[in-house]
Write an enzyme that holds these catalytic residues in place. Sequence first.
Site, PDB file in Angstrom:
ATOM      1  N   ASP A  13       0.850  -1.206   0.000  1.00  0.00           N
ATOM      2  CA  ASP A  13       0.000   0.000   0.000  1.00  0.00           C
ATOM      3  C   ASP A  13       0.882   1.252   0.000  1.00  0.00           C
ATOM      4  O   ASP A  13       0.585   2.245  -0.668  1.00  0.00           O
ATOM      5  CB  ASP A  13      -0.940  -0.003   1.219  1.00  0.00           C
ATOM      6  CG  ASP A  13      -2.261   0.696   0.954  1.00  0.00           C
ATOM      7  OD1 ASP A  13      -2.234   1.745   0.304  1.00  0.00           O
ATOM      8  OD2 ASP A  13      -3.311   0.210   1.410  1.00  0.00           O
ATOM      9  N   HIS A  16       2.060   3.084  -3.262  1.00  0.00           N
ATOM     10  CA  HIS A  16       1.320   4.174  -3.918  1.00  0.00           C
ATOM     11  C   HIS A  16       2.036   5.510  -3.694  1.00  0.00           C
ATOM     12  O   HIS A  16       2.082   6.368  -4.564  1.00  0.00           O
ATOM     13  CB  HIS A  16      -0.099   4.292  -3.342  1.00  0.00           C
ATOM     14  CG  HIS A  16      -1.025   3.168  -3.721  1.00  0.00           C
ATOM     15  ND1 HIS A  16      -1.482   2.977  -4.994  1.00  0.00           N
ATOM     16  CD2 HIS A  16      -1.596   2.189  -2.979  1.00  0.00           C
ATOM     17  CE1 HIS A  16      -2.311   1.938  -5.034  1.00  0.00           C
ATOM     18  NE2 HIS A  16      -2.394   1.443  -3.821  1.00  0.00           N
ATOM     19  N   HIS A 193      -8.374  -3.438   7.733  1.00  0.00           N
ATOM     20  CA  HIS A 193      -7.352  -2.593   7.098  1.00  0.00           C
ATOM     21  C   HIS A 193      -7.949  -1.193   7.017  1.00  0.00           C
ATOM     22  O   HIS A 193      -9.011  -1.002   6.434  1.00  0.00           O
ATOM     23  CB  HIS A 193      -7.078  -3.186   5.710  1.00  0.00           C
ATOM     24  CG  HIS A 193      -6.272  -2.358   4.755  1.00  0.00           C
ATOM     25  ND1 HIS A 193      -4.981  -2.708   4.370  1.00  0.00           N
ATOM     26  CD2 HIS A 193      -6.573  -1.256   4.029  1.00  0.00           C
ATOM     27  CE1 HIS A 193      -4.535  -1.842   3.468  1.00  0.00           C
ATOM     28  NE2 HIS A 193      -5.479  -0.950   3.245  1.00  0.00           N
ATOM     29  N   HIS A 195      -7.682   3.158   6.408  1.00  0.00           N
ATOM     30  CA  HIS A 195      -6.973   4.320   5.838  1.00  0.00           C
ATOM     31  C   HIS A 195      -7.303   5.533   6.689  1.00  0.00           C
ATOM     32  O   HIS A 195      -8.412   5.657   7.222  1.00  0.00           O
ATOM     33  CB  HIS A 195      -7.355   4.538   4.374  1.00  0.00           C
ATOM     34  CG  HIS A 195      -6.590   3.644   3.456  1.00  0.00           C
ATOM     35  ND1 HIS A 195      -5.396   3.999   2.897  1.00  0.00           N
ATOM     36  CD2 HIS A 195      -6.828   2.370   3.052  1.00  0.00           C
ATOM     37  CE1 HIS A 195      -4.929   3.002   2.162  1.00  0.00           C
ATOM     38  NE2 HIS A 195      -5.781   1.987   2.232  1.00  0.00           N
ATOM     39  N   TYR A 287       5.149  14.068  30.157  1.00  0.00           N
ATOM     40  CA  TYR A 287       4.817  15.450  29.777  1.00  0.00           C
ATOM     41  C   TYR A 287       5.431  15.799  28.419  1.00  0.00           C
ATOM     42  O   TYR A 287       6.636  15.632  28.213  1.00  0.00           O
ATOM     43  CB  TYR A 287       5.377  16.361  30.869  1.00  0.00           C
ATOM     44  CG  TYR A 287       4.793  17.746  30.945  1.00  0.00           C
ATOM     45  CD1 TYR A 287       3.432  17.970  30.802  1.00  0.00           C
ATOM     46  CD2 TYR A 287       5.623  18.834  31.209  1.00  0.00           C
ATOM     47  CE1 TYR A 287       2.905  19.251  30.896  1.00  0.00           C
ATOM     48  CE2 TYR A 287       5.105  20.120  31.312  1.00  0.00           C
ATOM     49  CZ  TYR A 287       3.742  20.321  31.145  1.00  0.00           C
ATOM     50  OH  TYR A 287       3.237  21.581  31.245  1.00  0.00           O
TER      51      TYR A 287
HETATM   52  C1  LIG Z   1      -5.717  -2.134  -4.380  1.00  0.00           C
HETATM   53  C2  LIG Z   1      -6.001  -1.411  -3.083  1.00  0.00           C
HETATM   54  O1  LIG Z   1      -5.017  -0.419  -2.898  1.00  0.00           O
HETATM   55  C3  LIG Z   1      -6.067  -2.402  -1.956  1.00  0.00           C
HETATM   56  C4  LIG Z   1      -6.161  -1.715  -0.651  1.00  0.00           C
HETATM   57  O2  LIG Z   1      -5.179  -1.591   0.068  1.00  0.00           O
HETATM   58  C5  LIG Z   1      -7.427  -1.101  -0.225  1.00  0.00           C
HETATM   59  O3  LIG Z   1      -8.460  -1.355  -0.834  1.00  0.00           O
HETATM   60  O4  LIG Z   1      -7.388  -0.335   0.747  1.00  0.00           O
HETATM   61 MN   LIG Z   2      -5.325   0.134   1.375  1.00  0.00          MN
END
Ligand SMILES: C[C@H](O)CC(=O)C(=O)O
Ligand SMILES: [Mn+2]
Length: 338
Positions: A13, A16, A193, A195, A287
Amino acid sequence: MSKIYITDTTLRDGSHTVSHKFSPEDVKKIASSLDAAGIDIIEVGHGDGLTGSTINYGFSPYNDFELVRAAASVVKNSKLAVLLIPGIGTVEDLERAQDCGANAVRVATHVTEADVAAQHVRAAKKMGLFTVGFLMMAHMASVERVLEEAKKFESYGADIVYCTDSAGAMLPVDVRDKISTLVQNLSIPVGHHSHNNLGLAIGNSLAAIESGATYIDGSLSGLGAGSGNTSTDTLVAVMKKMNYDINADLYKTMDASTNALIPVLESKGLKTNTNLDAMILGYAGCYSSFLLHSRRAAERFNVDVRDIIIELGNRKAVGGQEDWIIEVASDLSKLKNK
Ligand SMILES: C[C@H](O)CC(=O)C(=O)O
Ligand SMILES: [Mn+2]
């Protein structure tokens, strides 16, 4: 509490973020650090999965098989995974990836289209691969539909099924609803997973774990598409703080970011705003304004700044007790040189 397994997707990932330009040398450096850190599964390859290097998804100067071979040459304990999106990659590509050293696959489909993965999952199982069903864009389907599709993956023989928040659009309540329904109605483990597009990646990962997910994804310094993934570094710190049973080592995971990923990114002219010493402030309950002085003391006494911060947390130092920083650093140095 069940054991929680971490899949790190920095090298897939995260790809990208570097326009799919991780080289075999970059892969070796990062994969060996993740392996040394005790990360359970390391995913490698083009961001869009096996043979994603096309005009549609962005060309990579390296093919996936070179990258898998590079990772396999250094990985000793972790599983080595590839992502396969039926229609982009094929079963033949998967066989080739296995020949190069992959021993796990995540077969990814849109959340309502698990059907297209039947032959790929069955083939992967026949090949002896650890096989994950990966339902992408899970925010777009109802709880009932996600379950229906996850059951398909289970019926094809997948070892685990993932509810994947590809768009970073899910709220903790959505994660809880979907993950707990999957956990209650499937007999295979469930993964998540995230984001970080809404800043919720770590919170959603925790919501998933608290709802029974036992496989969680992260990436070093949160590198990944959009605003990135759950940071593996932070995930490990939080899981340790919550006393979850995980294989990963906190300092070694942080070192994988600091000593492997960040130099690789810098070599490509990229920067992260990762501040792992600050993360340790939170882990230790120390702190925040102690950080600068702790760094100076670490240098002066040649000790690890993380040890200073953790010890200050143990001693329950508060604002006004900055002099303790020197005392702690000096004590740690004496212990080290004993
Ligand atoms: C192909 C996508 O990037 C797979 C992935 O990591 C997601 O759907 O999130
Ligand atoms: Mn992803």
